[in-house]
Design a protein around this motif. Sequence first.
Motif, PDB file in Angstrom:
ATOM      1  N   LEU A   1       0.830  -1.207   0.000  1.00  0.00           N
ATOM      2  CA  LEU A   1       0.000   0.000   0.000  1.00  0.00           C
ATOM      3  C   LEU A   1       0.867   1.261   0.000  1.00  0.00           C
ATOM      4  CD1 LEU A   1      -2.832  -1.064   2.489  1.00  0.00           C
ATOM      5  CD2 LEU A   1      -2.938  -0.965  -0.004  1.00  0.00           C
ATOM      6  N   ARG A   2       1.970   1.206   0.744  1.00  0.00           N
ATOM      7  CA  ARG A   2       2.892   2.353   0.743  1.00  0.00           C
ATOM      8  C   ARG A   2       3.379   2.636  -0.667  1.00  0.00           C
ATOM      9  NH1 ARG A   2       4.450   6.428   2.417  1.00  0.00           N
ATOM     10  NH2 ARG A   2       6.592   6.303   3.125  1.00  0.00           N
ATOM     11  N   ARG A   3       3.685   1.557  -1.382  1.00  0.00           N
ATOM     12  CA  ARG A   3       4.213   1.712  -2.741  1.00  0.00           C
ATOM     13  C   ARG A   3       3.130   2.152  -3.719  1.00  0.00           C
ATOM     14  NH1 ARG A   3       7.501  -1.410   0.012  1.00  0.00           N
ATOM     15  NH2 ARG A   3       9.675  -1.692  -0.629  1.00  0.00           N
ATOM     16  N   LEU A   4       1.890   1.842  -3.363  1.00  0.00           N
ATOM     17  CA  LEU A   4       0.802   2.236  -4.265  1.00  0.00           C
ATOM     18  C   LEU A   4       0.348   3.672  -3.987  1.00  0.00           C
ATOM     19  CD1 LEU A   4      -1.288  -1.075  -4.301  1.00  0.00           C
ATOM     20  CD2 LEU A   4       0.084  -0.137  -6.165  1.00  0.00           C
ATOM     21  N   GLY A   5       0.973   4.318  -3.038  1.00  0.00           N
ATOM     22  CA  GLY A   5       0.687   5.733  -2.850  1.00  0.00           C
ATOM     23  C   GLY A   5       0.076   6.114  -1.512  1.00  0.00           C
ATOM     24  N   ALA A   6      -0.265   5.137  -0.671  1.00  0.00           N
ATOM     25  CA  ALA A   6      -0.810   5.492   0.643  1.00  0.00           C
ATOM     26  C   ALA A   6       0.277   6.215   1.438  1.00  0.00           C
ATOM     27  CB  ALA A   6      -1.275   4.245   1.373  1.00  0.00           C
ATOM     28  N   GLU A   7      -0.061   7.357   1.981  1.00  0.00           N
ATOM     29  CA  GLU A   7       0.972   8.147   2.680  1.00  0.00           C
ATOM     30  C   GLU A   7       1.145   7.674   4.105  1.00  0.00           C
ATOM     31  OE1 GLU A   7      -0.311  12.186   2.188  1.00  0.00           O
ATOM     32  OE2 GLU A   7      -0.463  11.855   0.024  1.00  0.00           O
ATOM     33  N   GLN A   8       0.056   7.219   4.662  1.00  0.00           N
ATOM     34  CA  GLN A   8       0.117   6.812   6.061  1.00  0.00           C
ATOM     35  C   GLN A   8      -0.479   5.409   6.164  1.00  0.00           C
ATOM     36  OE1 GLN A   8      -1.473   9.897   8.662  1.00  0.00           O
ATOM     37  NE2 GLN A   8      -1.935   8.314  10.146  1.00  0.00           N
ATOM     38  N   VAL A   9       0.344   4.444   6.541  1.00  0.00           N
ATOM     39  CA  VAL A   9      -0.140   3.055   6.631  1.00  0.00           C
ATOM     40  C   VAL A   9       0.082   2.555   8.057  1.00  0.00           C
ATOM     41  CG1 VAL A   9       0.074   0.700   5.753  1.00  0.00           C
ATOM     42  CG2 VAL A   9       0.410   2.634   4.202  1.00  0.00           C
ATOM     43  N   THR A  10      -0.961   1.984   8.630  1.00  0.00           N
ATOM     44  CA  THR A  10      -0.872   1.472   9.996  1.00  0.00           C
ATOM     45  C   THR A  10      -1.199  -0.016   9.980  1.00  0.00           C
ATOM     46  OG1 THR A  10      -1.616   3.599  10.824  1.00  0.00           O
ATOM     47  CG2 THR A  10      -1.788   1.735  12.344  1.00  0.00           C
ATOM     48  N   MET A  11      -0.413  -0.785  10.729  1.00  0.00           N
ATOM     49  CA  MET A  11      -0.737  -2.203  10.929  1.00  0.00           C
ATOM     50  C   MET A  11      -1.234  -2.352  12.352  1.00  0.00           C
ATOM     51  SD  MET A  11       2.498  -4.298   9.337  1.00  0.00           S
ATOM     52  CE  MET A  11       2.098  -5.859  10.111  1.00  0.00           C
ATOM     53  N   ALA A  12      -2.475  -2.803  12.507  1.00  0.00           N
ATOM     54  CA  ALA A  12      -3.010  -3.032  13.853  1.00  0.00           C
ATOM     55  C   ALA A  12      -3.254  -4.525  14.017  1.00  0.00           C
ATOM     56  CB  ALA A  12      -4.319  -2.270  14.020  1.00  0.00           C
ATOM     57  N   CYS A  13      -2.825  -5.050  15.162  1.00  0.00           N
ATOM     58  CA  CYS A  13      -3.020  -6.489  15.342  1.00  0.00           C
ATOM     59  C   CYS A  13      -3.228  -6.791  16.821  1.00  0.00           C
ATOM     60  CB  CYS A  13      -1.827  -7.265  14.810  1.00  0.00           C
ATOM     61  SG  CYS A  13      -0.288  -6.814  15.580  1.00  0.00           S
ATOM     62  N   VAL A  14      -3.850  -7.933  17.087  1.00  0.00           N
ATOM     63  CA  VAL A  14      -4.154  -8.282  18.481  1.00  0.00           C
ATOM     64  C   VAL A  14      -2.887  -8.633  19.247  1.00  0.00           C
ATOM     65  CG1 VAL A  14      -6.528  -9.032  18.070  1.00  0.00           C
ATOM     66  CG2 VAL A  14      -4.676 -10.681  17.839  1.00  0.00           C
ATOM     67  N   GLU A  15      -1.900  -9.173  18.532  1.00  0.00           N
ATOM     68  CA  GLU A  15      -0.689  -9.617  19.221  1.00  0.00           C
ATOM     69  C   GLU A  15       0.117  -8.417  19.742  1.00  0.00           C
ATOM     70  OE1 GLU A  15      -1.484 -10.559  16.102  1.00  0.00           O
ATOM     71  OE2 GLU A  15      -1.666 -12.749  16.123  1.00  0.00           O
ATOM     72  N   SER A  16       0.860  -8.667  20.814  1.00  0.00           N
ATOM     73  CA  SER A  16       1.757  -7.629  21.321  1.00  0.00           C
ATOM     74  C   SER A  16       2.987  -7.565  20.416  1.00  0.00           C
ATOM     75  CB  SER A  16       2.185  -7.962  22.749  1.00  0.00           C
ATOM     76  OG  SER A  16       3.000  -9.105  22.730  1.00  0.00           O
ATOM     77  N   ARG A  17       3.820  -6.584  20.609  1.00  0.00           N
ATOM     78  CA  ARG A  17       5.018  -6.428  19.767  1.00  0.00           C
ATOM     79  C   ARG A  17       5.871  -7.701  19.802  1.00  0.00           C
ATOM     80  NH1 ARG A  17       8.317  -6.535  16.793  1.00  0.00           N
ATOM     81  NH2 ARG A  17       9.837  -5.034  16.021  1.00  0.00           N
ATOM     82  N   ALA A  18       5.974  -8.299  21.009  1.00  0.00           N
ATOM     83  CA  ALA A  18       6.819  -9.485  21.134  1.00  0.00           C
ATOM     84  C   ALA A  18       6.163 -10.715  20.508  1.00  0.00           C
ATOM     85  CB  ALA A  18       7.120  -9.755  22.611  1.00  0.00           C
ATOM     86  N   GLU A  19       4.838 -10.673  20.360  1.00  0.00           N
ATOM     87  CA  GLU A  19       4.133 -11.854  19.847  1.00  0.00           C
ATOM     88  C   GLU A  19       3.866 -11.792  18.344  1.00  0.00           C
ATOM     89  OE1 GLU A  19       1.322 -12.757  23.782  1.00  0.00           O
ATOM     90  OE2 GLU A  19       0.798 -11.209  22.340  1.00  0.00           O
ATOM     91  N   LEU A  20       4.271 -10.705  17.711  1.00  0.00           N
ATOM     92  CA  LEU A  20       3.942 -10.518  16.294  1.00  0.00           C
ATOM     93  C   LEU A  20       4.329 -11.743  15.467  1.00  0.00           C
ATOM     94  CD1 LEU A  20       4.924  -6.896  15.221  1.00  0.00           C
ATOM     95  CD2 LEU A  20       2.661  -7.881  15.508  1.00  0.00           C
ATOM     96  N   PRO A  21       3.406 -12.271  14.698  1.00  0.00           N
ATOM     97  CA  PRO A  21       3.755 -13.456  13.910  1.00  0.00           C
ATOM     98  C   PRO A  21       4.658 -13.154  12.706  1.00  0.00           C
ATOM     99  CG  PRO A  21       1.353 -13.039  13.846  1.00  0.00           C
ATOM    100  CD  PRO A  21       1.978 -11.937  14.635  1.00  0.00           C
ATOM    101  N   ALA A  22       4.670 -11.929  12.239  1.00  0.00           N
ATOM    102  CA  ALA A  22       5.529 -11.613  11.081  1.00  0.00           C
ATOM    103  C   ALA A  22       6.996 -11.740  11.482  1.00  0.00           C
ATOM    104  CB  ALA A  22       5.252 -10.191  10.606  1.00  0.00           C
ATOM    105  N   SER A  23       7.843 -12.033  10.488  1.00  0.00           N
ATOM    106  CA  SER A  23       9.261 -12.189  10.794  1.00  0.00           C
ATOM    107  C   SER A  23       9.850 -10.833  11.178  1.00  0.00           C
ATOM    108  CB  SER A  23       9.995 -12.758   9.583  1.00  0.00           C
ATOM    109  OG  SER A  23      10.070 -11.780   8.571  1.00  0.00           O
ATOM    110  N   GLU A  24      10.893 -10.885  11.948  1.00  0.00           N
ATOM    111  CA  GLU A  24      11.561  -9.654  12.386  1.00  0.00           C
ATOM    112  C   GLU A  24      12.055  -8.843  11.193  1.00  0.00           C
ATOM    113  OE1 GLU A  24      12.013  -7.762  15.129  1.00  0.00           O
ATOM    114  OE2 GLU A  24      10.503  -9.114  15.961  1.00  0.00           O
ATOM    115  N   GLU A  25      12.509  -9.555  10.159  1.00  0.00           N
ATOM    116  CA  GLU A  25      13.007  -8.852   8.969  1.00  0.00           C
ATOM    117  C   GLU A  25      11.895  -8.035   8.329  1.00  0.00           C
ATOM    118  OE1 GLU A  25      14.934 -11.676   6.218  1.00  0.00           O
ATOM    119  OE2 GLU A  25      15.372 -12.789   8.046  1.00  0.00           O
TER     120      GLU A  25
END
Lengths: 226, 665
Positions: free
Chosen positions: B244-268
Amino acid sequence: MIVVRRKPLESILAFISPYRKVLLLGCGSCAAVCFAGGEKETEEVACLLPLMAADKGIDVEVRAATCQRVCDWEFVEPLLAGDDKPEAVVSFSCGAGTNLLADRLGAIRVFPGVDTLFIGATLEHGTWQEMCIGCGDCVLDRTFGICPIARCSKSILNGPCGGSKDGKCEINPETDCGWIKIVERAKALGRLEDLAATYIAPKNWASSHHGGPRRVKREDLKIAKP
Amino acid sequence: MERPFPPCQAACPVRTDTREYVNLIAWGRFEEALQVIRKVNPFPSVCGRICQHPCEAKCRRGTLDAAIALKELKRFATEIETAPQPVPERPPVTRGTVAVVGAGPAGLTAAQDLRGMGYGVTVIERLGRPGGMLNLIPKYRLPDRVLSKDLEAIIARGIDLRCNCEIGRDVQLSDLQAEGYQAVIVCAGLSRSRGLALPGFGAERFVAAVPLMMDVWAGNPVSVGRKALVIGGGNVAADVARTLRRLGAEQVTMACVESRAELPASEEEIAAALEEGIHLMPSWAPKRVLKRDGRVAGLELMCVTRVFDDKGRFSPQYDPAHVKAVAADMVVLTIGQAGDTSWTVGSAVKLDRRGRILADRELHTTSEPRVFLAGEVLNGPGSAIQAIADGRRAAAIVDEFLRTGLLKTPPPEDRAVVGEFPKAACDKLHRLDRMPMRQVPGPERVGGFQEHDLGYDQAAALREAARCLNCGAGPAIDEVKCASCLACFRLCPLDGVKIQKKMVAAPEACQACGLCAAECPQGAITIGHWTGEQFREQIDRNLDAEPARARAAVVLCAHAEMSRSELDALALRAPHAAAVHLRVPCVTHLAARDLLRLIANGIEEIRVVLCSPAACKHPSGQQRARQVLTAAVQRARAVRPAATIEFIEAGQVLPANPSVQGAPQ
């Protein structure tokens, strides 16, 4: 372990110069442990010997092989099987193996590739010291485990002699006085008085080599194959 | 003796021989490195880009300084290949035919394996091209040409691929059975985004991830608005947010139930998202969609107090009093995907109470005989490499079944795994920084879909590969030849040999430097594949090829930061031009005997090129090698008084590579 030291290449070349086909036979036991006659040492000689031979115009084909123990014929025999027999074998085992080869090899000439030095122990990687001469009449029980025959330059049974100075031997100032070591060991064990009270009578040297080649024969171990 | 698995290999679902390909790269044998990867993985290029690399997480170098960059090295091996790849084998069809549904990583791996075994394989794919969900990975992470390369190589093996053919719509399971396929493996993946029964669901610009990413992939126009909010914390959510950032969205937010330490996405992925200015809102769950004129105007979120229950099950709890409204003109739901089971209608394939296909996860079977499942449709969401492993497993089970009529799981590829580094060994090891990878900076890369990770150049790859600790490649001791001389035990700087009546390897402490093998008077020790005979073979080969060169030799420690091309360049320089060139895995592997073999072949001038001590992982080994090899040449002087040995540090013959940012000089 029996400690051996490789002979100079010139000597080995002189032995084999009349022969065209030579086997360098390494020993994978004591001679390997003292880095003088194992597989790699034997192969080193196999690398360098032909160069020296070529320089002197000697035409010789050298092959190297190593077995577990040259002093057991069953390990050696397969290396000499077949028709392509060497004219001479240079043994990098101790003298025991070389002798056994000479007993068994008939027309094949046998030479030593090493000098057999002593029965010894490793002090550190690369340093070995004589600890026993195989006299056949052990007195280590009375000398706190340190041998006066092997480790005293004069092999005296009740020492030290007057030539001991600062713990070193007058024969070679780099050699520890064997008797001082015995005394220190007795002292450390709190048994110095035992040593003072002990007189070791002259040994019966007939049990040593002076009675001719020794042999141990155990009837209880004799194999009777059907 | 079977050596233990290095932890990296044990962690890889397809058991890639990681250590081997890393070492081959360090040796400059890049094509062979790629072959090692290809042997178990039909998607080497894809995995070099997007693999979640469980191998790296287990790398023992990680406890020392930083894990080896295994993914980047894999990528390097797939990109450096210069020689044309061999035309893949197309064995004749001798064993009947199998249909595979879905041309994603699981389906194509199963197809390739079965084709290799002699089955005729047809793959049907609902999209217009193979690749499955790999197609939806944004191009800045997985460029088209990279994906195509793997896909083309697989298809070239003689697989019958039918695109734009969806099971349940264009073709029925019964049609495939009627066509005579002896087995059908369904690897249809999870192609539908999961929905969420939120108040306001259905507003314009409230969209699901999969259709959105399909549009992006297909090049359809996508209107993104100025402020976008992505619900979800996994890798797909990160992909969507960054897209979305690349498609032109200026402000993108990811909201998720997990805490920062529990985020399922890879650290990279998280790090990359942050670099690109994406805002994270961990521990916030969507409550309702805010609308204005039927369009999304934002999202009301409530604070999450706990995600998992005491037993680790997903069971989020909220603080309804703690809510927040976030303005957004677009909301994308990326909270997971589900399979499409419509194809099972009318067949004997049954579903469970929750609508999932009833299947045996071990045997890959369904309630319909000869219909098997593999990949995410069987196991739920997972990584590409897990799907590849699952496709391989399914192929093995189907093959066994078709040959013998028996349903059997393949034998597990489990071996002992090298354990933790003992602290004492760890303290002695040389620290070597991980080579940084060239990257386009975050703010620059949001302007387009160009790949932002630029990979390693050759110099960086050689250095990075040379950091490998060679876990588990340490001494294999021939018990018959071993004289128990204790040299290995006394010499090893890391206590990598133990006495258990005889000498035995202690792989935990060992980094396979080879000193023990070089010292062993009996030649009883093998390190990796190195027995020393390879050195003799190199001498023979070189002297046969160019006998005139045989006065001097350059022996190269393969870790001396040199590739083959650099070696070739070196070879043209005086005085090396008139020398034979030989390589050893590391100068510590070189025995006195090896040098005397050179001298026996008439070579009297020996130059040994080794790593600069700062780059060498065996600094004490270098010292020992210099001592032992110098002594060997001195012994040889009894016969060849002109014999010389010279040690040259690689840094003295190679210019520092300026193209690597932050490379240690």
